[in-house]
Design a protein around this motif. Structure first.
Motif, PDB file in Angstrom:
ATOM      1  N   LEU A 233     -50.872  76.364   8.789  1.00 34.18           N
ATOM      2  CA  LEU A 233     -49.742  76.234   7.870  1.00 34.18           C
ATOM      3  C   LEU A 233     -49.697  74.828   7.267  1.00 34.18           C
ATOM      4  O   LEU A 233     -49.368  74.665   6.083  1.00 34.18           O
ATOM      5  CB  LEU A 233     -48.428  76.541   8.603  1.00 34.18           C
ATOM      6  N   LEU A 234     -50.043  73.830   8.067  1.00 30.10           N
ATOM      7  CA  LEU A 234     -50.094  72.453   7.567  1.00 30.10           C
ATOM      8  C   LEU A 234     -51.130  72.327   6.457  1.00 30.10           C
ATOM      9  O   LEU A 234     -50.891  71.672   5.427  1.00 30.10           O
ATOM     10  CB  LEU A 234     -50.430  71.510   8.722  1.00 30.10           C
ATOM     11  N   THR A 235     -52.275  72.970   6.629  1.00 30.67           N
ATOM     12  CA  THR A 235     -53.334  72.942   5.619  1.00 30.67           C
ATOM     13  C   THR A 235     -52.873  73.608   4.337  1.00 30.67           C
ATOM     14  O   THR A 235     -53.094  73.095   3.230  1.00 30.67           O
ATOM     15  CB  THR A 235     -54.588  73.649   6.149  1.00 30.67           C
ATOM     16  N   ILE A 236     -52.213  74.756   4.479  1.00 28.93           N
ATOM     17  CA  ILE A 236     -51.747  75.482   3.287  1.00 28.93           C
ATOM     18  C   ILE A 236     -50.717  74.662   2.518  1.00 28.93           C
ATOM     19  O   ILE A 236     -50.815  74.500   1.287  1.00 28.93           O
ATOM     20  CB  ILE A 236     -51.132  76.837   3.712  1.00 28.93           C
ATOM     21  N   LEU A 237     -49.732  74.121   3.212  1.00 30.20           N
ATOM     22  CA  LEU A 237     -48.671  73.356   2.565  1.00 30.20           C
ATOM     23  C   LEU A 237     -49.212  72.086   1.920  1.00 30.20           C
ATOM     24  O   LEU A 237     -48.752  71.665   0.846  1.00 30.20           O
ATOM     25  CB  LEU A 237     -47.583  73.008   3.571  1.00 30.20           C
ATOM     26  N   ASN A 238     -50.204  71.479   2.544  1.00 31.51           N
ATOM     27  CA  ASN A 238     -50.766  70.231   2.017  1.00 31.51           C
ATOM     28  C   ASN A 238     -51.587  70.479   0.758  1.00 31.51           C
ATOM     29  O   ASN A 238     -51.718  69.584  -0.085  1.00 31.51           O
ATOM     30  CB  ASN A 238     -51.628  69.561   3.086  1.00 31.51           C
TER      31      ASN A 238
END
Length: 240
Positions: A233-238
């Protein structure tokens, strides 16, 4: 045995319907479940505290982003985590060695999370943490609700394993042939869905199949699912 128990197909008067396939005291099973979630909570709190060092302390953040030795620290932590996980698979029932190994595993995972957070704005980290909490809580409550009504999610095992292998293959391709932000988002999106499936699958195991002495392994399984979901999720949001 009452008529309701007979109609529900429960094999024993000790079974309260939460886990129809198990013949044991509900108090024992609920005690086991509480113990596992206490361990997971401690792991997550430690990981959050450790990751916050990489977010809010500038020297640590700069080390993770710019220092040439950061690769040795990151990959060293990753290798130690894998080794400890392998050792834990053999000794997760042996006390107190299992607790010591659990601590090392949690530390290794925390270092990995810390490095991931160091490259992302604090606001995005908080958003990813919030989404991870909401998704995990929702899937956990759903699984408990569904299992109480007789659902079984063990069939997900082979599909999740196969999906994970395919995703890891694409991730390896991404390392040598970068696909750009869109490619990272697609891989991360698939990974997040797979981790959601693992949360349901491992929670189902927690309710019905893990034995009381498997509390360390059960905690590792669900903790790992949550951490990996957070990373994806961190990768997607970033990359949005």
């Amino acid at each position: 045995m009452g008529k309701g128990d007979i109609e529900a197909g429960f094999p024993d008067v000790h079974n309260d319907g939460l886990y129809p396939s198990m013949i044991e005291s509900p108090q024992l099973r609920w005690g086991f479940i509480r113990k596992v979630y206490v361990i997971i909570s401690i792991q997550l709190l430690f990981t959050a505290a450790f990751a916050s060092i990489f977010i809010f302390i500038s020297p640590v953040r700069n080390f993770a982003k710019y220092n040439p030795n950061r690769f040795f620290v990151f990959f060293g932590a990753a290798i130690v985590t894998i080794i400890v996980l392998f050792v834990l698979s053999k000794y997760y029932k042996k006390h107190p060695v299992n607790l010591f190994l659990l601590g090392l595993y949690t530390l290794g995972m925390s270092v990995t999370v810390g490095f991931a957070c160091a490259f992302v704005d604090a606001k995005i980290v908080l958003e990813a943490a919030f989404l991870t909490g909401v998704v995990t809580a929702s899937l956990t409550l759903y699984t408990f609700w569904a299992v109480k009504r007789g659902s079984d999610f063990s069939f997900l095992g082979p599909f999740l394993f196969a999906s994970l292998m395919v995703m890891l293959l694409f991730s390896l391709i991404q390392v040598f042939f970068p696909l750009g932000p869109t490619g990272r988002m697609v891989i991360a999106g698939i990974g997040a869905l797979i981790m959601c499936g693992f949360i349901v699958y491992d929670t189902d195991d927690l309710i019905k199949r893990f034995s009381y002495d498997d509390y360390i392994w059960a905690a590792i399984a669900i903790y790992g699912d949550i951490i990996n979901l957070f990373i994806y999720l961190l990768t997607i949001l970033n990359d949005l």
